[in-house]
Motif scaffolding. Structure first.
Motif, PDB file in Angstrom:
ATOM      1  N   ASN A  53      12.220  14.344  -0.356  1.00  0.00           N
ATOM      2  CA  ASN A  53      10.892  14.110   0.206  1.00  0.00           C
ATOM      3  C   ASN A  53       9.924  13.554  -0.830  1.00  0.00           C
ATOM      4  OD1 ASN A  53      11.769  14.985   2.679  1.00  0.00           O
ATOM      5  ND2 ASN A  53      10.830  17.004   2.541  1.00  0.00           N
ATOM      6  N   SER A  54      10.050  14.028  -2.079  1.00  0.00           N
ATOM      7  CA  SER A  54       9.145  13.531  -3.116  1.00  0.00           C
ATOM      8  C   SER A  54       9.366  12.048  -3.375  1.00  0.00           C
ATOM      9  CB  SER A  54       9.340  14.333  -4.407  1.00  0.00           C
ATOM     10  OG  SER A  54      10.628  14.119  -4.957  1.00  0.00           O
ATOM     11  N   LEU A  55      10.616  11.601  -3.376  1.00  0.00           N
ATOM     12  CA  LEU A  55      10.907  10.179  -3.576  1.00  0.00           C
ATOM     13  C   LEU A  55      10.379   9.340  -2.420  1.00  0.00           C
ATOM     14  CD1 LEU A  55      14.542  10.398  -5.009  1.00  0.00           C
ATOM     15  CD2 LEU A  55      12.454   9.831  -6.250  1.00  0.00           C
ATOM     16  N   ARG A  56      10.615   9.810  -1.196  1.00  0.00           N
ATOM     17  CA  ARG A  56      10.133   9.073  -0.029  1.00  0.00           C
ATOM     18  C   ARG A  56       8.611   9.019   0.015  1.00  0.00           C
ATOM     19  NH1 ARG A  56      13.184   8.035   4.623  1.00  0.00           N
ATOM     20  NH2 ARG A  56      15.423   8.221   4.280  1.00  0.00           N
ATOM     21  N   GLN A  57       7.980  10.158  -0.221  1.00  0.00           N
ATOM     22  CA  GLN A  57       6.521  10.182  -0.193  1.00  0.00           C
ATOM     23  C   GLN A  57       5.945   9.346  -1.323  1.00  0.00           C
ATOM     24  OE1 GLN A  57       4.850  14.080   0.126  1.00  0.00           O
ATOM     25  NE2 GLN A  57       2.746  13.375  -0.085  1.00  0.00           N
ATOM     26  N   GLY A  58       6.599   9.364  -2.484  1.00  0.00           N
ATOM     27  CA  GLY A  58       6.137   8.534  -3.593  1.00  0.00           C
ATOM     28  C   GLY A  58       6.175   7.058  -3.250  1.00  0.00           C
ATOM     29  N   ALA A  59       7.248   6.625  -2.569  1.00  0.00           N
ATOM     30  CA  ALA A  59       7.354   5.219  -2.172  1.00  0.00           C
ATOM     31  C   ALA A  59       6.259   4.846  -1.177  1.00  0.00           C
ATOM     32  CB  ALA A  59       8.732   4.961  -1.555  1.00  0.00           C
ATOM     33  N   TYR A  60       5.996   5.726  -0.215  1.00  0.00           N
ATOM     34  CA  TYR A  60       4.924   5.467   0.758  1.00  0.00           C
ATOM     35  C   TYR A  60       3.561   5.438   0.068  1.00  0.00           C
ATOM     36  CZ  TYR A  60       8.303   6.312   4.514  1.00  0.00           C
ATOM     37  OH  TYR A  60       9.385   6.238   5.358  1.00  0.00           O
ATOM     38  N   THR A  61       3.384   6.296  -0.927  1.00  0.00           N
ATOM     39  CA  THR A  61       2.104   6.342  -1.640  1.00  0.00           C
ATOM     40  C   THR A  61       1.843   5.039  -2.388  1.00  0.00           C
ATOM     41  OG1 THR A  61       2.274   8.747  -1.886  1.00  0.00           O
ATOM     42  CG2 THR A  61       0.744   7.604  -3.344  1.00  0.00           C
ATOM     43  N   VAL A  62       2.884   4.468  -2.981  1.00  0.00           N
ATOM     44  CA  VAL A  62       2.733   3.180  -3.651  1.00  0.00           C
ATOM     45  C   VAL A  62       2.277   2.115  -2.657  1.00  0.00           C
ATOM     46  CG1 VAL A  62       3.968   1.318  -4.835  1.00  0.00           C
ATOM     47  CG2 VAL A  62       4.387   3.692  -5.471  1.00  0.00           C
ATOM     48  N   GLY A  63       2.863   2.154  -1.462  1.00  0.00           N
ATOM     49  CA  GLY A  63       2.447   1.218  -0.417  1.00  0.00           C
ATOM     50  C   GLY A  63       0.992   1.403  -0.026  1.00  0.00           C
ATOM     51  N   LEU A  64       0.548   2.664   0.054  1.00  0.00           N
ATOM     52  CA  LEU A  64      -0.846   2.936   0.396  1.00  0.00           C
ATOM     53  C   LEU A  64      -1.794   2.486  -0.707  1.00  0.00           C
ATOM     54  CD1 LEU A  64      -0.569   6.479   2.053  1.00  0.00           C
ATOM     55  CD2 LEU A  64      -1.008   4.289   3.184  1.00  0.00           C
ATOM     56  N   LEU A  65      -1.361   2.610  -1.958  1.00  0.00           N
ATOM     57  CA  LEU A  65      -2.186   2.123  -3.073  1.00  0.00           C
ATOM     58  C   LEU A  65      -2.399   0.617  -2.981  1.00  0.00           C
ATOM     59  CD1 LEU A  65      -0.832   4.192  -6.105  1.00  0.00           C
ATOM     60  CD2 LEU A  65      -3.175   4.188  -5.239  1.00  0.00           C
ATOM     61  N   LEU A  66      -1.363  -0.113  -2.616  1.00  0.00           N
ATOM     62  CA  LEU A  66      -1.492  -1.560  -2.450  1.00  0.00           C
ATOM     63  C   LEU A  66      -2.388  -1.879  -1.256  1.00  0.00           C
ATOM     64  CD1 LEU A  66       2.216  -2.639  -3.094  1.00  0.00           C
ATOM     65  CD2 LEU A  66       0.268  -2.764  -4.673  1.00  0.00           C
ATOM     66  N   LEU A  67      -2.232  -1.087  -0.172  1.00  0.00           N
ATOM     67  CA  LEU A  67      -3.058  -1.295   1.012  1.00  0.00           C
ATOM     68  C   LEU A  67      -4.528  -1.008   0.714  1.00  0.00           C
ATOM     69  CD1 LEU A  67      -3.146  -1.903   4.077  1.00  0.00           C
ATOM     70  CD2 LEU A  67      -2.768   0.544   4.476  1.00  0.00           C
ATOM     71  N   ALA A  68      -4.785  -0.055  -0.187  1.00  0.00           N
ATOM     72  CA  ALA A  68      -6.162   0.324  -0.520  1.00  0.00           C
ATOM     73  C   ALA A  68      -6.933  -0.824  -1.162  1.00  0.00           C
ATOM     74  CB  ALA A  68      -6.158   1.528  -1.455  1.00  0.00           C
ATOM     75  N   LEU A  69      -6.235  -1.810  -1.696  1.00  0.00           N
ATOM     76  CA  LEU A  69      -6.896  -2.947  -2.341  1.00  0.00           C
ATOM     77  C   LEU A  69      -7.456  -3.940  -1.334  1.00  0.00           C
ATOM     78  CD1 LEU A  69      -4.277  -3.598  -5.180  1.00  0.00           C
ATOM     79  CD2 LEU A  69      -6.426  -2.332  -5.343  1.00  0.00           C
ATOM     80  N   LEU A  70      -7.028  -3.828  -0.060  1.00  0.00           N
ATOM     81  CA  LEU A  70      -7.496  -4.751   0.966  1.00  0.00           C
ATOM     82  C   LEU A  70      -8.853  -4.308   1.503  1.00  0.00           C
ATOM     83  CD1 LEU A  70      -4.176  -5.291   2.963  1.00  0.00           C
ATOM     84  CD2 LEU A  70      -5.129  -6.711   1.136  1.00  0.00           C
ATOM     85  N   PRO A  71      -9.793  -5.219   1.692  1.00  0.00           N
ATOM     86  CA  PRO A  71     -11.119  -4.857   2.238  1.00  0.00           C
ATOM     87  C   PRO A  71     -11.000  -4.269   3.648  1.00  0.00           C
ATOM     88  CG  PRO A  71     -11.122  -7.070   1.280  1.00  0.00           C
ATOM     89  CD  PRO A  71      -9.686  -6.645   1.350  1.00  0.00           C
ATOM     90  N   LEU A  72     -11.830  -3.305   3.939  1.00  0.00           N
ATOM     91  CA  LEU A  72     -11.927  -2.658   5.245  1.00  0.00           C
ATOM     92  C   LEU A  72     -10.641  -1.927   5.631  1.00  0.00           C
ATOM     93  CD1 LEU A  72     -13.896  -5.362   7.284  1.00  0.00           C
ATOM     94  CD2 LEU A  72     -14.783  -3.401   6.034  1.00  0.00           C
ATOM     95  N   LEU A  73      -9.521  -2.652   5.725  1.00  0.00           N
ATOM     96  CA  LEU A  73      -8.262  -2.010   6.110  1.00  0.00           C
ATOM     97  C   LEU A  73      -7.871  -0.927   5.110  1.00  0.00           C
ATOM     98  CD1 LEU A  73      -5.948  -2.030   8.169  1.00  0.00           C
ATOM     99  CD2 LEU A  73      -4.765  -3.703   6.710  1.00  0.00           C
ATOM    100  N   GLY A  74      -8.183  -1.162   3.848  1.00  0.00           N
ATOM    101  CA  GLY A  74      -7.852  -0.179   2.824  1.00  0.00           C
ATOM    102  C   GLY A  74      -8.628   1.116   2.947  1.00  0.00           C
ATOM    103  N   TRP A  75      -9.727   1.095   3.693  1.00  0.00           N
ATOM    104  CA  TRP A  75     -10.528   2.308   3.848  1.00  0.00           C
ATOM    105  C   TRP A  75      -9.812   3.374   4.672  1.00  0.00           C
ATOM    106  CZ3 TRP A  75     -16.140   0.117   4.970  1.00  0.00           C
ATOM    107  CH2 TRP A  75     -16.531  -0.664   3.862  1.00  0.00           C
ATOM    108  N   THR A  76      -8.773   2.985   5.411  1.00  0.00           N
ATOM    109  CA  THR A  76      -8.025   3.945   6.238  1.00  0.00           C
ATOM    110  C   THR A  76      -6.981   4.704   5.425  1.00  0.00           C
ATOM    111  OG1 THR A  76      -6.334   2.314   6.863  1.00  0.00           O
ATOM    112  CG2 THR A  76      -8.311   2.446   8.240  1.00  0.00           C
TER     113      THR A  76
END
Length: 240
Positions: free
Chosen positions: A168-191
Motif C-alpha cells: 500500500n505504501s508503494l501504491r500510495q506513494g506513486a499516486y502521491t507523485v501524480g497528485l504533486l504533478l497535478l498540483a502544479l496545474l492552475p485551478l485543477l491543482g486546487w482539488t
C-alpha cells in the motif's frame, strides 16, 4: 486509534458481506466507530488503546513538526533553484503572486500527507504484533469462542500485515507523485488536497480491514478484492 480501528473492522467485516452504495458504507463505518468504543469499554480493552495511543501521539506530533519544517525548506529550495520567486516578483502581478503562493500551500499540504503516510506505514509495521493479537482477541469475543494462541499464526499474521503495508505504501506513494504533478496545474491543482485526503483515508482503512479479512480465511488477493468492493468502509474507517 489504530487499535480501536482493528476492533471496529472486525465488526464491519463480520456484518458487511453484501455490497452497499459507497456513501452508505461510509456512514456505516463512521457509526460503527461509536459501537467499537462501547465494545472496548464492555470488554475492558482500554489498555490496548491508551498505551499505544499515547506513544503514537507523541511520535506523531514530533515527526509532523520535523516534517513540516523540512517541507518548507524543500519548497523554498526548489523555488530558489528554479528562480520562480524572482520571476514572479519581476512581473509585479498580484494575481500571479497569489496563484504562486496558493500553489506553494497546496504542495506543502500534499507533502505533509505524504510524510504522514510514511509515518503511518512505519507504525503499522512496528505495531503489527499488537494489531494481529487484538484482531484475534476481538474475533474470539464476537464469536464466543477462544482461538488457541499460536506463535506461528501470529508470525504469519505479522508477515501478511507487513507485506500489505509495504504494498500500500508503494501504491500510495506513486499516486502521491501524480497528485504533486497535478498540483502544479492552475485551478485543477486546487482539488489535490481533497484527493490526497481521500487517498489517505482509503489506504488507512485498507490496512486495518485486512486483519479482519485474514481472520476470516481470506488470502491477500481476496482481501484486496473485498476492500475494492467496499471502498466506503475503508474510506469511512480511515476518515474517523
Amino acid at each position: 486509534m489504530l487499535c480501536g480501528n482493528v476492533i471496529l473492522c472486525d465488526g464491519l467485516v463480520a456484518n458487511q458481506s453484501n455490497r452497499q452504495p459507497l456513501l452508505k458504507e461510509f456512514v456505516i463505518a463512521v457509526q460503527s466507530y461509536f459501537k467499537a468504543h462501547r465494545f472496548i469499554s464492555k470488554h475492558r480493552l482500554w489498555r490496548w488503546i491508551w498505551i499505544p495511543g499515547i506513544l503514537y501521539a507523541v511520535l506523531f506530533f514530533l515527526s509532523m513538526y520535523l516534517f513540516g519544517r523540512s517541507a518548507n525548506a524543500a519548497i523554498e529550495y526548489m523555488t530558489d533553484l528554479l528562480g520562480i520567486s524572482n520571476w514572479v516578483q519581476s512581473l509585479e502581478s498580484s494575481m500571479l503572486g497569489f496563484l504562486f503562493t496558493f500553489a506553494a500551500i497546496v504542495i506543502w499540504m500534499i507533502l505533509m500527507f505524504f510524510y504522514f503516510s510514511l509515518f503511518k506505514y512505519m507504525w503499522l509495521i512496528l505495531g503489527s504484533p499488537i494489531f494481529a493479537y487484538l484482531s484475534e482477541r476481538t474475533s474470539a469475543i464476537i464469536e464466543g469462542r477462544e482461538y488457541p494462541f499460536s506463535w506461528s499464526q501470529l508470525m504469519r499474521d505479522m508477515g501478511r500485515g507487513i507485506r500489505l503495508s509495504l504494498r500500500n505504501s508503494l501504491r500510495q506513494g506513486a499516486y502521491t507523485v501524480g497528485l504533486l504533478l497535478l498540483a502544479l496545474l492552475p485551478l485543477l491543482g486546487w482539488t489535490t488536497p481533497l484527493l490526497s485526503v481521500l487517498l489517505e483515508c482509503y489506504y488507512y482503512g485498507f490496512s486495518m480491514i485486512d486483519y479482519s479479512c485474514e481472520r476470516r480465511g481470506l488470502d491477500a488477493k481476496a482481501s484486496i478484492a473485498y476492500v475494492r468492493r467496499h471502498r466506503g468502509l475503508a474510506i469511512g474507517n480511515g476518515a474517523v
